[in-house]
Design an enzyme around this catalytic site. Structure first.
Site, mmCIF file in Angstrom:
data_model
loop_
_atom_site.group_PDB
_atom_site.id
_atom_site.type_symbol
_atom_site.label_atom_id
_atom_site.label_comp_id
_atom_site.label_asym_id
_atom_site.label_seq_id
_atom_site.Cartn_x
_atom_site.Cartn_y
_atom_site.Cartn_z
ATOM 1 N N ALA A 12 0.828 -1.208 0.000
ATOM 2 C CA ALA A 12 0.000 0.000 0.000
ATOM 3 C C ALA A 12 0.862 1.259 0.000
ATOM 4 C CB ALA A 12 -0.921 0.000 1.219
ATOM 5 N N HIS A 13 0.398 2.249 -0.720
ATOM 6 C CA HIS A 13 1.075 3.550 -0.779
ATOM 7 C C HIS A 13 0.226 4.575 -0.038
ATOM 8 C CE1 HIS A 13 3.339 6.949 -2.354
ATOM 9 N NE2 HIS A 13 2.169 7.524 -2.624
#
Length: 217
Positions: free
Chosen positions: A198-199
């Site tokens: 995840a960013h």
């Protein structure tokens, strides 16, 4: 009275501080237990000798935690308990052989360590590849304005297995734990290089770290 301390390093960098902490280690209080009368052997420092099943020299007597020496970490003591529980209550064959010993030093920034260092790996005559990346290259670290430190990983060049890692930086222990899980699962470093994280998270930095591995020696 506060004394100004300066430490001159080989690269001519000067570190300044007000106090110096020197840790000389700890000794066990086994001398108060009269272990010899029970046939329990200790080493020259007073630590109880135990094999990889935590068995002492006395039948049906086991040593857990700091009293047997080795890494003095709470999580190691708990794993010792799991070994005894597995062997005595569940009739398994658990041991300390080849177990990972992670640790985190809660300094600022954090230091998380797992597995072999580069020096240890080369001493074992392993063919290794090394990747190192400054925390300035970690997007999440830049976003929270905490870019001190670096990340380093050691990989077996023949098998692509991760041998060890050191993370000195924001939440270094948490990032190290993600690498440890990969090591426990015997994943090649490419799994972390190509994984989708995840960013913007700190774990996402493992993409860049292990991409740097491809240009390491």
């Amino acid at each position: 009275m506060t004394t100004r301390l300066e430490v001159e390093q080989l690269d001519s960098t000067t570190l300044q501080g007000s106090h110096l902490l020197v840790a000389t280690g700890r000794v066990p209080n086994s001398d108060t237990l009269n272990l010899a009368s029970a046939g329990i052997k200790t080493d020259d420092h007073g630590f109880i000798k135990a094999n990889d099943r935590l068995e002492t020299s006395a039948r049906d007597v086991y040593a857990l935690g700091d009293i047997k020496g080795g890494p003095a970490f709470t999580h190691i003591s708990y794993d010792d308990f799991r070994i005894i529980r597995s062997n005595l209550l569940e009739h398994k064959n658990a041991s300390t052989a080849n177990r990972q010993v992670p640790y985190t030093v809660f300094i600022d920034p954090q230091l998380g360590r797992i597995g072999l260092t580069e020096t240890e790996a080369r001493t074992e005559m392993k063919s290794v590849r090394v990747a190192k990346m400054p925390m300035t290259a970690v997007a999440r670290a830049r976003e929270v304005d905490e870019t001190r430190g670096f990340m380093k990983a050691i990989v077996d060049a023949d098998t692509n297995q991760i041998l060890g890692a050191a993370i000195l930086g924001i939440e270094g222990g948490e990032i190290m734990s993600a690498i440890e899980i990969a090591m426990m699962g015997k994943l090649p470093y490419t799994a972390l290089r190509d994984g989708i994280f995840a960013h913007p998270t700190l774990t996402e930095s493992l993409n860049n770290l292990f991409t740097a591995m491809d240009s390491g020696k």
